[in-house]
Every structure is written in structure tokens, then in C-alpha cells.
Scaffold this active site. Structure first.
Site, PDB file in Angstrom:
ATOM      1  CG  ASP A  99      -1.982   1.060   1.160  1.00  0.00           C
ATOM      2  OD1 ASP A  99      -2.359   1.462   0.044  1.00  0.00           O
ATOM      3  OD2 ASP A  99      -2.436   1.511   2.236  1.00  0.00           O
ATOM      4  N   GLY A 100       0.313   2.295  -0.602  1.00  0.00           N
ATOM      5  CA  GLY A 100       0.973   3.609  -0.579  1.00  0.00           C
ATOM      6  C   GLY A 100       1.466   4.056  -1.949  1.00  0.00           C
ATOM      7  CG  ASN A 101       1.622   1.291  -5.171  1.00  0.00           C
ATOM      8  OD1 ASN A 101       2.564   1.115  -4.404  1.00  0.00           O
ATOM      9  ND2 ASN A 101       1.050   0.308  -5.851  1.00  0.00           N
ATOM     10  N   GLY A 102      -0.215   5.321  -4.498  1.00  0.00           N
ATOM     11  CA  GLY A 102      -0.827   6.579  -4.919  1.00  0.00           C
ATOM     12  C   GLY A 102      -0.173   7.764  -4.232  1.00  0.00           C
ATOM     13  CG  HIS A 124      -0.847   1.675  -9.199  1.00  0.00           C
ATOM     14  ND1 HIS A 124      -1.022   1.408  -7.853  1.00  0.00           N
ATOM     15  CD2 HIS A 124      -1.912   2.431  -9.566  1.00  0.00           C
ATOM     16  CE1 HIS A 124      -2.136   1.991  -7.439  1.00  0.00           C
ATOM     17  NE2 HIS A 124      -2.697   2.623  -8.452  1.00  0.00           N
ATOM     18  CB  THR A 164     -13.182  -8.063  -3.374  1.00  0.00           C
ATOM     19  OG1 THR A 164     -12.969  -7.887  -1.964  1.00  0.00           O
ATOM     20  CG2 THR A 164     -12.883  -9.508  -3.740  1.00  0.00           C
ATOM     21  CD1 TRP A 174     -13.125  -5.653  -7.985  1.00  0.00           C
ATOM     22  CD2 TRP A 174     -12.461  -5.055 -10.047  1.00  0.00           C
ATOM     23  NE1 TRP A 174     -12.456  -6.726  -8.550  1.00  0.00           N
ATOM     24  CE2 TRP A 174     -12.046  -6.384  -9.820  1.00  0.00           C
ATOM     25  CE3 TRP A 174     -12.152  -4.464 -11.278  1.00  0.00           C
ATOM     26  CZ2 TRP A 174     -11.344  -7.137 -10.760  1.00  0.00           C
ATOM     27  CZ3 TRP A 174     -11.455  -5.220 -12.219  1.00  0.00           C
ATOM     28  CH2 TRP A 174     -11.060  -6.536 -11.958  1.00  0.00           C
ATOM     29  CG  LEU A 230       9.647 -17.665  -2.307  1.00  0.00           C
ATOM     30  CD1 LEU A 230       9.462 -17.448  -0.803  1.00  0.00           C
ATOM     31  CD2 LEU A 230      10.395 -16.467  -2.909  1.00  0.00           C
ATOM     32  NE  ARG A 260      -2.505  -0.805   4.825  1.00  0.00           N
ATOM     33  CZ  ARG A 260      -3.758  -0.873   4.451  1.00  0.00           C
ATOM     34  NH1 ARG A 260      -4.567  -1.692   5.072  1.00  0.00           N
ATOM     35  NH2 ARG A 260      -4.212  -0.131   3.462  1.00  0.00           N
TER      36      ARG A 260
HETATM   37  C1  IPE Z   1      -5.279  -2.582   0.489  1.00  0.00           C
HETATM   38  O1  IPE Z   1      -5.002  -1.253   0.203  1.00  0.00           O
HETATM   39  C2  IPE Z   1      -5.322  -3.382  -0.770  1.00  0.00           C
HETATM   40  C3  IPE Z   1      -4.059  -3.550  -1.461  1.00  0.00           C
HETATM   41  C4  IPE Z   1      -2.901  -3.048  -1.120  1.00  0.00           C
HETATM   42  C5  IPE Z   1      -4.118  -4.364  -2.636  1.00  0.00           C
HETATM   43  P1  IPE Z   1      -6.167  -0.179   0.027  1.00  0.00           P
HETATM   44  O2  IPE Z   1      -5.498   1.104  -0.297  1.00  0.00           O
HETATM   45  O3  IPE Z   1      -7.174  -0.679  -0.935  1.00  0.00           O
HETATM   46  O4  IPE Z   1      -6.824  -0.166   1.474  1.00  0.00           O
HETATM   47  P2  IPE Z   1      -7.656   0.979   2.208  1.00  0.00           P
HETATM   48  O5  IPE Z   1      -8.701   1.456   1.258  1.00  0.00           O
HETATM   49  O6  IPE Z   1      -6.697   2.057   2.571  1.00  0.00           O
HETATM   50  O7  IPE Z   1      -8.203   0.303   3.422  1.00  0.00           O
HETATM   51  C1  IPE Z   2      -1.830   0.136  -3.244  1.00  0.00           C
HETATM   52  O1  IPE Z   2      -1.552   1.500  -3.298  1.00  0.00           O
HETATM   53  C2  IPE Z   2      -2.166  -0.438  -4.606  1.00  0.00           C
HETATM   54  C3  IPE Z   2      -3.540  -0.944  -4.736  1.00  0.00           C
HETATM   55  C4  IPE Z   2      -4.422  -0.942  -3.797  1.00  0.00           C
HETATM   56  C5  IPE Z   2      -3.932  -1.461  -6.026  1.00  0.00           C
HETATM   57  P1  IPE Z   2      -2.711   2.574  -3.277  1.00  0.00           P
HETATM   58  O2  IPE Z   2      -3.142   2.840  -4.674  1.00  0.00           O
HETATM   59  O3  IPE Z   2      -3.797   2.166  -2.359  1.00  0.00           O
HETATM   60  O4  IPE Z   2      -1.943   3.832  -2.707  1.00  0.00           O
HETATM   61  P2  IPE Z   2      -2.518   4.919  -1.694  1.00  0.00           P
HETATM   62  O5  IPE Z   2      -3.012   4.185  -0.502  1.00  0.00           O
HETATM   63  O6  IPE Z   2      -3.621   5.634  -2.412  1.00  0.00           O
HETATM   64  O7  IPE Z   2      -1.348   5.789  -1.402  1.00  0.00           O
HETATM   65 MG    MG Z   3      -4.111   2.470  -0.383  1.00  0.00          MG
END
Ligand code: IPE
Ligand code: IPE
Ligand code: MG
Length: 229
Positions: free
Chosen positions: A10-13, A27, A56, A59, A120, A177
Site C-alpha cells: 500500500d501507498g503507491n498513490g 503502481h 475485491t 474495483w 519459495l 503493512r
Molecule cells: C489494500 O489497500 C489493498 C491492497 C494493497 C491491494 P487499500 O489502499 O485498498 O486499502 P484501504 O482502502 O486504505 O483500506
Molecule cells: C496500493 O496502493 C495499490 C492498490 C491498492 C492497487 P494505493 O493505490 O492504495 O496507494 P494509496 O493508498 O492511495 O497511497
Molecule cells: Mg491504499
């Protein structure tokens, strides 16, 4: 060392936003870090590594973002397929039927080509939701009960686990996480009943081997009791 590590990528965005880049750039950087992390897991002697790639619930994101992630998926799958050459067993967790026929067939092909590997184990959660997994299992069991294949008394925890996507895989010991969020967002709901949770402030595209090692060290310093004393 933990036998089974789960990682919520998490945290790509936010990583992209910080750099004034589109979210998709995050991403794509995240996919590179995924590939490296698999190798770090191998080096650290972790046997099972589960990566949460797409939930899930994901989407619900804007169509452009979902489309971009789906096109990235193909590149991701090229990398994943190559891992099978290193005695890596690949298993996808989640409902494959939501993907295009081409993608679903590729997922199955990668699982099959790596099925005899036992180094692995890399589990990739794609269109995965813990609640969805449990519901799907419950429905399958209900069907088998109806057709007389299983009795109520036979449904214990061990039998139930055979209906989950993680059939045959040990429970997750450590969930990492990154991104600073302190929740598990529908990841391995059943399997994480006794997992140790490590939340880290680093954003996934910046995740390093040092972070993975630090999380494993934190895990080793914990006292797991499983309800005992
Ligand atoms: C969890 O991250 C799902 C994945 C990393 C694939 P999200 O960004 O979707 O989770 P929330 O919305 O912050 O709970
Ligand atoms: C996780 O990064 C990737 C996916 C859930 C697909 P996010 O896209 O949720 O990144 P943030 O949480 O917005 O930084
Ligand atoms: Mg996220």
C-alpha cells in the site's frame, strides 16, 4: 524467522502524489518493488510470501485507475512467470473469473507451470477479499453437504481450510503493512487470526530490504502465546 509473511503493498498513490506524478506511476514503481521483495524473501529464507496486489474493493476506484492497473498486470505476470524458473511455486488467491478470459487463462497457466516447485511459495492476492474467500468456502461446503459429500460433524477448522484459496498453506505469521495505515483491509481474514502485525510508515514503492529485515526482527522480538500462557 516467520514461516509465512503477508505484505499489503500500500501507498503507491501517495508516493506518486508526493512527486507530482499520476497515481499509475506509483503502481508501476510498486510492481518493481514487488519483484525485488520476492528476491529478498528468498534471501532471508522465508518459505511463504503472500502479496496483496488488488482487493475485491479496489474495483470501486475510478475506471482509468482500474484500467491502468489491469494493463500493468500483464507486465507483472511476465515477471511472475519468470520466477517459476527459480523453483518458485506461484499461487493466485482470489476470484479469477472477474478478469478477462485471457488474463484468467494466464493466471492458471502460471500456477500449473510452477505446480511442482517447492522452494519459495509466492502467493499473489488478486481480486482477493477475506470475506469473499470465507463466503465462497461456505457456499462450497453447503453444496457438498446438500449432495451428501460432507456431514455437519466433519466441518471443523481443518476441513474448512481446504475450501479456502490458501488450501494447504500454513497460516500467516507476520503481516507487514507499509503506508502508515493501521488496518488489514480484508486481507487474509481467516488465516491471520494469530498473525503478528507490523505497520510501517514507508510507502510501498520505497520499501527496502532493510524494512523487510526490520519487520522480521520485530516479529522475532514478539512473544506469541496463541491463547496460552
Ligand atoms: C489494500 O489497500 C489493498 C491492497 C494493497 C491491494 P487499500 O489502499 O485498498 O486499502 P484501504 O482502502 O486504505 O483500506
Ligand atoms: C496500493 O496502493 C495499490 C492498490 C491498492 C492497487 P494505493 O493505490 O492504495 O496507494 P494509496 O493508498 O492511495 O497511497
Ligand atoms: Mg491504499
Amino acid at each position: 524467522m516467520p514461516l509465512h509473511v503477508g505484505i499489503i503493498m500500500d501507498g503507491n498513490g501517495r508516493w506518486a502524489k508526493k512527486r507530482g506524478l499520476p497515481r499509475t506511476a506509483g503502481h508501476s514503481q510498486g510492481a518493481k518493488v514487488f519483484k525485488k521483495t520476492v528476491e529478498w524473501c528468498r534471501e532471508l529464507g522465508i518459505k511463504y510470501a503472500t502479496f496483496y496486489a488488488f482487493s475485491t474493493e479496489n474495483w470501486k476506484r475510478p475506471k482509468e485507475e482500474v484500467d491502468a492497473i489491469m494493463s500493468l498486470l500483464n507486465k507483472y505476470l511476465d515477471d511472475i512467470r519468470k520466477m517459476s524458473q527459480k523453483n518458485t511455486r506461484i499461487i493466485f488467491l482470489g476470484d479469477k473469473s472477474a478478469f478477462s478470459d485471457d488474463v484468467a487463462a494466464r493466471l492458471t497457466e502460471i500456477e500449473e507451470v510452477s505446480a511442482a516447485n517447492d522452494g519459495l511459495y509466492v502467493l499473489v492476492a488478486l481480486n482477493y477479499g477475506g470475506r469473499d474467500e470465507i463466503l465462497t468456502a461456505a457456499k462450497k461446503i453447503a453444496q457438498e453437504y446438500k449432495s451428501g459429500k460432507i456431514s455437519i460433524d466433519e466441518i471443523d477448522e481443518t476441513a474448512f481450510e481446504d475450501y479456502l484459496y490458501t488450501k494447504g498453506i500454513p497460516p500467516v505469521d507476520l503481516i507487514i503493512r507499509p503506508s502508515g495505515e493501521q488496518r488489514t483491509s480484508n486481507f487474509l481474514v481467516w488465516q491471520a487470526a494469530y498473525a503478528e502485525l507490523v505497520f510501517m510508515d514507508v510507502l510501498w514503492p520505497d520499501f527496502s530490504k532493510k524494512d523487510l529485515t526490520a519487520a522480521c526482527e520485530e516479529f522475532m522480538s514478539r512473544n506469541r502465546r496463541f491463547g496460552g500462557v
